[in-house]
Design a protein around this motif. Structure first.
Motif, PDB file in Angstrom:
ATOM      1  N   ASN A 283      40.354  39.310  48.242  1.00  0.00           N
ATOM      2  CA  ASN A 283      39.426  38.334  47.677  1.00  0.00           C
ATOM      3  C   ASN A 283      40.099  37.014  47.336  1.00  0.00           C
ATOM      4  N   GLY A 284      41.311  36.758  47.825  1.00  0.00           N
ATOM      5  CA  GLY A 284      41.955  35.479  47.633  1.00  0.00           C
ATOM      6  C   GLY A 284      42.606  35.281  46.282  1.00  0.00           C
ATOM      7  N   ASP A 285      43.119  36.343  45.670  1.00  0.00           N
ATOM      8  CA  ASP A 285      43.816  36.192  44.398  1.00  0.00           C
ATOM      9  C   ASP A 285      44.975  35.220  44.566  1.00  0.00           C
ATOM     10  N   SER A 286      45.359  34.568  43.471  1.00  0.00           N
ATOM     11  CA  SER A 286      46.487  33.638  43.538  1.00  0.00           C
ATOM     12  C   SER A 286      47.471  33.941  42.420  1.00  0.00           C
ATOM     13  N   GLN A 287      48.713  33.604  42.663  1.00  0.00           N
ATOM     14  CA  GLN A 287      49.778  33.799  41.691  1.00  0.00           C
ATOM     15  C   GLN A 287      49.918  32.513  40.881  1.00  0.00           C
ATOM     16  N   VAL A 288      49.999  32.628  39.575  1.00  0.00           N
ATOM     17  CA  VAL A 288      50.234  31.486  38.700  1.00  0.00           C
ATOM     18  C   VAL A 288      51.612  31.672  38.092  1.00  0.00           C
ATOM     19  N   ILE A 289      52.470  30.675  38.265  1.00  0.00           N
ATOM     20  CA  ILE A 289      53.831  30.740  37.737  1.00  0.00           C
ATOM     21  C   ILE A 289      54.078  29.499  36.897  1.00  0.00           C
TER      22      ILE A 289
ATOM     23  N   LYS B 288      59.903  21.124  33.430  1.00  0.00           N
ATOM     24  CA  LYS B 288      58.889  22.150  33.185  1.00  0.00           C
ATOM     25  C   LYS B 288      57.927  22.088  34.358  1.00  0.00           C
ATOM     26  N   PHE B 289      57.346  23.232  34.720  1.00  0.00           N
ATOM     27  CA  PHE B 289      56.437  23.238  35.858  1.00  0.00           C
ATOM     28  C   PHE B 289      55.391  24.317  35.715  1.00  0.00           C
ATOM     29  N   ILE B 290      54.327  24.132  36.483  1.00  0.00           N
ATOM     30  CA  ILE B 290      53.327  25.171  36.679  1.00  0.00           C
ATOM     31  C   ILE B 290      52.978  25.130  38.165  1.00  0.00           C
ATOM     32  N   ALA B 291      52.837  26.293  38.753  1.00  0.00           N
ATOM     33  CA  ALA B 291      52.463  26.410  40.164  1.00  0.00           C
ATOM     34  C   ALA B 291      51.301  27.387  40.247  1.00  0.00           C
ATOM     35  N   ASP B 292      50.223  26.927  40.858  1.00  0.00           N
ATOM     36  CA  ASP B 292      49.043  27.776  40.994  1.00  0.00           C
ATOM     37  C   ASP B 292      48.343  27.426  42.297  1.00  0.00           C
ATOM     38  N   GLU B 293      47.073  27.768  42.409  1.00  0.00           N
ATOM     39  CA  GLU B 293      46.351  27.523  43.654  1.00  0.00           C
ATOM     40  C   GLU B 293      46.207  26.031  43.958  1.00  0.00           C
TER      41      GLU B 293
ATOM     42  N   ALA C 122      40.575  35.658  42.019  1.00  0.00           N
ATOM     43  CA  ALA C 122      39.677  34.636  42.550  1.00  0.00           C
ATOM     44  C   ALA C 122      38.243  35.073  42.325  1.00  0.00           C
ATOM     45  N   ILE C 123      37.400  34.111  42.099  1.00  0.00           N
ATOM     46  CA  ILE C 123      35.981  34.407  41.927  1.00  0.00           C
ATOM     47  C   ILE C 123      35.236  33.706  43.048  1.00  0.00           C
ATOM     48  N   ASP C 124      34.649  34.489  43.924  1.00  0.00           N
ATOM     49  CA  ASP C 124      33.879  33.943  45.037  1.00  0.00           C
ATOM     50  C   ASP C 124      32.414  33.983  44.634  1.00  0.00           C
TER      51      ASP C 124
ATOM     52  N   ARG D 270      29.799  32.661  46.047  1.00  0.00           N
ATOM     53  CA  ARG D 270      28.840  32.876  47.138  1.00  0.00           C
ATOM     54  C   ARG D 270      28.663  34.348  47.463  1.00  0.00           C
ATOM     55  N   ALA D 271      29.755  35.106  47.448  1.00  0.00           N
ATOM     56  CA  ALA D 271      29.672  36.520  47.832  1.00  0.00           C
ATOM     57  C   ALA D 271      29.485  37.434  46.626  1.00  0.00           C
ATOM     58  N   GLY D 272      29.510  36.868  45.427  1.00  0.00           N
ATOM     59  CA  GLY D 272      29.376  37.694  44.243  1.00  0.00           C
ATOM     60  C   GLY D 272      30.619  38.503  43.953  1.00  0.00           C
ATOM     61  N   LEU D 273      31.757  38.093  44.511  1.00  0.00           N
ATOM     62  CA  LEU D 273      33.002  38.819  44.288  1.00  0.00           C
ATOM     63  C   LEU D 273      33.756  38.192  43.136  1.00  0.00           C
ATOM     64  N   GLY D 274      34.425  38.992  42.390  1.00  0.00           N
ATOM     65  CA  GLY D 274      35.210  38.480  41.277  1.00  0.00           C
ATOM     66  C   GLY D 274      36.188  39.525  40.815  1.00  0.00           C
ATOM     67  N   GLU D 275      36.687  39.331  39.607  1.00  0.00           N
ATOM     68  CA  GLU D 275      37.692  40.256  39.121  1.00  0.00           C
ATOM     69  C   GLU D 275      37.132  41.644  38.854  1.00  0.00           C
ATOM     70  N   ASP D 276      35.816  41.772  38.716  1.00  0.00           N
ATOM     71  CA  ASP D 276      35.245  43.090  38.451  1.00  0.00           C
ATOM     72  C   ASP D 276      34.905  43.840  39.740  1.00  0.00           C
ATOM     73  N   LYS D 277      35.093  43.241  40.899  1.00  0.00           N
ATOM     74  CA  LYS D 277      34.799  43.893  42.179  1.00  0.00           C
ATOM     75  C   LYS D 277      36.078  44.471  42.770  1.00  0.00           C
ATOM     76  N   ASN D 278      35.954  45.493  43.584  1.00  0.00           N
ATOM     77  CA  ASN D 278      37.096  46.117  44.235  1.00  0.00           C
ATOM     78  C   ASN D 278      37.203  45.657  45.680  1.00  0.00           C
TER      79      ASN D 278
END
Length: 145
Positions: free
Chosen positions: A80-86, A103-108, A64-66, A68-76
């Motif tokens: 941070n609200g990551d989501s699973q994509v299937i 066929k399906f896709i499931a994400d946020e 997840a990329i926030d 407002r808080a400057g959080l993203g995949e490069d932050k530890n």
């Protein structure tokens, strides 16, 4: 009279408790199965059964990329609200003989299936479509006052 009722009910009870389907279906056998689960949360899974069922799924964790808080995949950040994509598909034959392919896709945003057997909404009647076309766009800015 009550003796006859008692005898008839005593004779009927065992037949009511008997199994209704005397022929047990043969259990399906797994013909092929593959599963790979990685440490980063990604996976790939598939199998095929002798009764024609086929399933394939794969997935990964979407950071997840926030903004407002400057959080993203490069932050530890711990949470941070990551989501699973299937995404995947499955197929089988319905009891009436209809082949089912989905066929399906499931994400946020939710679960999004696609298949010819799924119901579709009826078309919007012409009068309602014309009425909707003259309504102001809800995404546009309100008129100045």
């Amino acid at each position: 009279m009550w003796e006859i009722t008692l005898v008839l009910s005593a004779l009927a009870c065992p037949s009511l408790g008997a199994p209704q389907d005397a022929v047990a279906p043969t259990p399906a056998q797994i013909i092929f199965q593959n599963a790979v689960v990685n440490a980063d949360g990604s996976f790939n899974y598939s199998f095929e059964a002798s009764n024609g069922i086929k399933v394939e799924e794969s997935g990964y964790v979407k950071p997840a990329i926030d903004v407002r808080a400057g959080l993203g995949e490069d932050k530890n950040e711990e949470d941070n609200g990551d989501s699973q994509v299937i995404q995947g598909s499955f197929s089988y034959t319905a009891p009436d003989g209809t082949p089912i392919n989905l066929k399906f896709i499931a994400d946020e945003t939710g679960f999004h299936p696609e298949g010819a057997h799924l119901p579709t909404p009826p078309p919007i009647p012409g009068a309602i479509q014309r009425a909707l076309s003259v309504l102001p766009d809800a995404t546009s800015e309100p008129p100045p006052q």
